[in-house]
Design a protein around this motif. Structure first.
Motif, PDB file in Angstrom:
ATOM      1  N   SER A  52       0.880  -1.181   0.000  1.00  0.00           N
ATOM      2  CA  SER A  52       0.000   0.000   0.000  1.00  0.00           C
ATOM      3  C   SER A  52       0.917   1.231   0.000  1.00  0.00           C
ATOM      4  CB  SER A  52      -0.879   0.008   1.256  1.00  0.00           C
ATOM      5  OG  SER A  52      -0.058   0.172   2.397  1.00  0.00           O
ATOM      6  N   HIS A  63      -0.452   6.777  -9.678  1.00  0.00           N
ATOM      7  CA  HIS A  63      -1.390   5.646  -9.769  1.00  0.00           C
ATOM      8  C   HIS A  63      -1.292   4.990 -11.140  1.00  0.00           C
ATOM      9  CE1 HIS A  63      -3.381   6.485  -6.022  1.00  0.00           C
ATOM     10  NE2 HIS A  63      -3.719   7.710  -6.387  1.00  0.00           N
ATOM     11  N   SER A 119     -10.544   0.233  -6.005  1.00  0.00           N
ATOM     12  CA  SER A 119      -9.406   0.854  -5.298  1.00  0.00           C
ATOM     13  C   SER A 119      -9.880   1.552  -4.022  1.00  0.00           C
ATOM     14  CB  SER A 119      -8.687   1.867  -6.192  1.00  0.00           C
ATOM     15  OG  SER A 119      -7.400   2.138  -5.666  1.00  0.00           O
ATOM     16  N   ALA A 146      -7.919   7.017  -4.124  1.00  0.00           N
ATOM     17  CA  ALA A 146      -7.266   6.718  -5.408  1.00  0.00           C
ATOM     18  C   ALA A 146      -8.292   6.818  -6.546  1.00  0.00           C
ATOM     19  CB  ALA A 146      -6.643   5.326  -5.359  1.00  0.00           C
ATOM     20  N   THR A 155      -5.465   0.657  -1.811  1.00  0.00           N
ATOM     21  CA  THR A 155      -5.125   0.357  -3.208  1.00  0.00           C
ATOM     22  C   THR A 155      -4.522  -1.054  -3.291  1.00  0.00           C
ATOM     23  OG1 THR A 155      -2.943   1.358  -2.898  1.00  0.00           O
ATOM     24  CG2 THR A 155      -4.664   2.779  -3.773  1.00  0.00           C
ATOM     25  N   ALA A 178      -3.574   1.248  -8.357  1.00  0.00           N
ATOM     26  CA  ALA A 178      -2.615   1.040  -7.260  1.00  0.00           C
ATOM     27  C   ALA A 178      -1.226   1.479  -7.721  1.00  0.00           C
ATOM     28  CB  ALA A 178      -2.617  -0.433  -6.842  1.00  0.00           C
TER      29      ALA A 178
END
Ligand SMILES: O=C(O)C(=O)Cc1ccccc1
Length: 278
Positions: free
Chosen positions: A11, A83, A99, A103, A126, A145
């Motif tokens: 993460s 991202h 997500s 995000a 994420t 992510a």
């Protein structure tokens, strides 16, 4: 020392936590609330949680728990956020994008333009979304992510750098039950004090009086945010950041004056802000 963080592995919070605590035992939690609870129950000494993003604003859950739990902020780390959209390597069709809500919000226009009819779903992080995509090869899901998550969970990146604004930074804070100041071997960008203030009762000039306590002492405010108290519409608490070194007498006098004004003051901490090292 045990440190909780919003997990799972890879993460954004883990990237922040490993830079702040490279030598400590990092323990993933499945939600921000679990991070606060782990500190309150003494399962860990400290926790790392996201507090604010430059595109989407404050992580309201974190702000609420800073108000509700008896914790202090020990330090803050500012990290650039990129991202990517990723799918299971056996898939290329996207029927749902999953997500963390922050995000999804930071990539709203990208998704609106490129996947206009594709629904999205919130997940706790994420990395939790990326992990789920990897565990469900038969579902046509894509996760938003970071690159470490794509690597760790074996996903294929199909769109890179999909954040709606190039400048995208998130502040992560270390919370604990102790009023400690963390000194880190990273680039320090500022020092600040955070207070949570609740006004006494609704009257004309109430907030003005509170702000004047800082103004006439020349204490520079770098942030003021109101957040609902959840006791009814129109009732708020205020998070106030004072951007300066800690002047013990001046700062204590300011807090004493706020209390004399019958404001409720919660001292969240005086701490350093650092920049993430790429
Ligand atoms: O979901 C994560 O990976 C987090 O650590 C929270 C978050 C989400 C989006 C940007 C920065 C941090």
């Amino acid at each position: 020392m045990k440190i909780a963080f919003l997990g799972p592995q890879a993460s954004f919070t883990q990237l922040a936590a490993s830079q702040i605590f490279p030598e400590e035992e990092l323990i993933p939690q499945s939600s921000i609330l679990d991070c606060f609870n782990a500190v309150m129950n003494n399962e860990v000494e400290k926790a790392v949680v996201p507090l604010e993003n430059s595109i989407e604003g404050t992580v309201s859950m974190t702000l609420d728990y800073l108000y509700n739990f008896d914790v202090f902020i020990e330090t803050e780390l500012v990290m650039p956020i990129a991202h990517h959209l990723m799918v299971h390597p056996e898939n290329s069709v996207v029927e749902k994008i999953i997500s963390h809500p922050q995000a999804l919000a930071q990539t709203y226009h990208f998704r609106h333009e490129n996947y206009p009819k594709i629904p999205s779903q919130d997940f706790n992080s994420t990395a939790a979304a990326a992990k789920l995509v990897s565990e469900n090869p038969n579902e046509k899901w894509a996760a938003v992510a970071n690159r470490s998550a794509a690597k760790l969970y074996g996903l294929k990146i199909i769109h890179e750098n999909i954040q709606d604004f190039e400048q995208n930074h998130t502040k992560f804070v270390v919370i604990s039950k102790n009023k400690e100041i963390l000194d880190l071997p990273l680039q320090k960008t500022s020092e600040k004090t955070s207070l949570i203030i609740t006004l006494p009762e609704d009257h004309a000039g109430g907030l003005h009086q509170v702000l004047s306590v800082f103004a006439w002492r020349k204490m520079n405010l770098s942030k003021i945010e109101s957040r609902t108290l959840k006791t009814g519409l129109g009732n708020y608490f205020f998070l106030i950041n004072v951007a300066s070194e800690w002047h013990p007498v001046l700062s204590q006098n300011a807090i004493d004056e706020l209390i004399a004004l019958k404001a409720n003051v919660k001292f969240l901490g005086h701490y350093n802000e650092y920049l993430f090292m790429e």
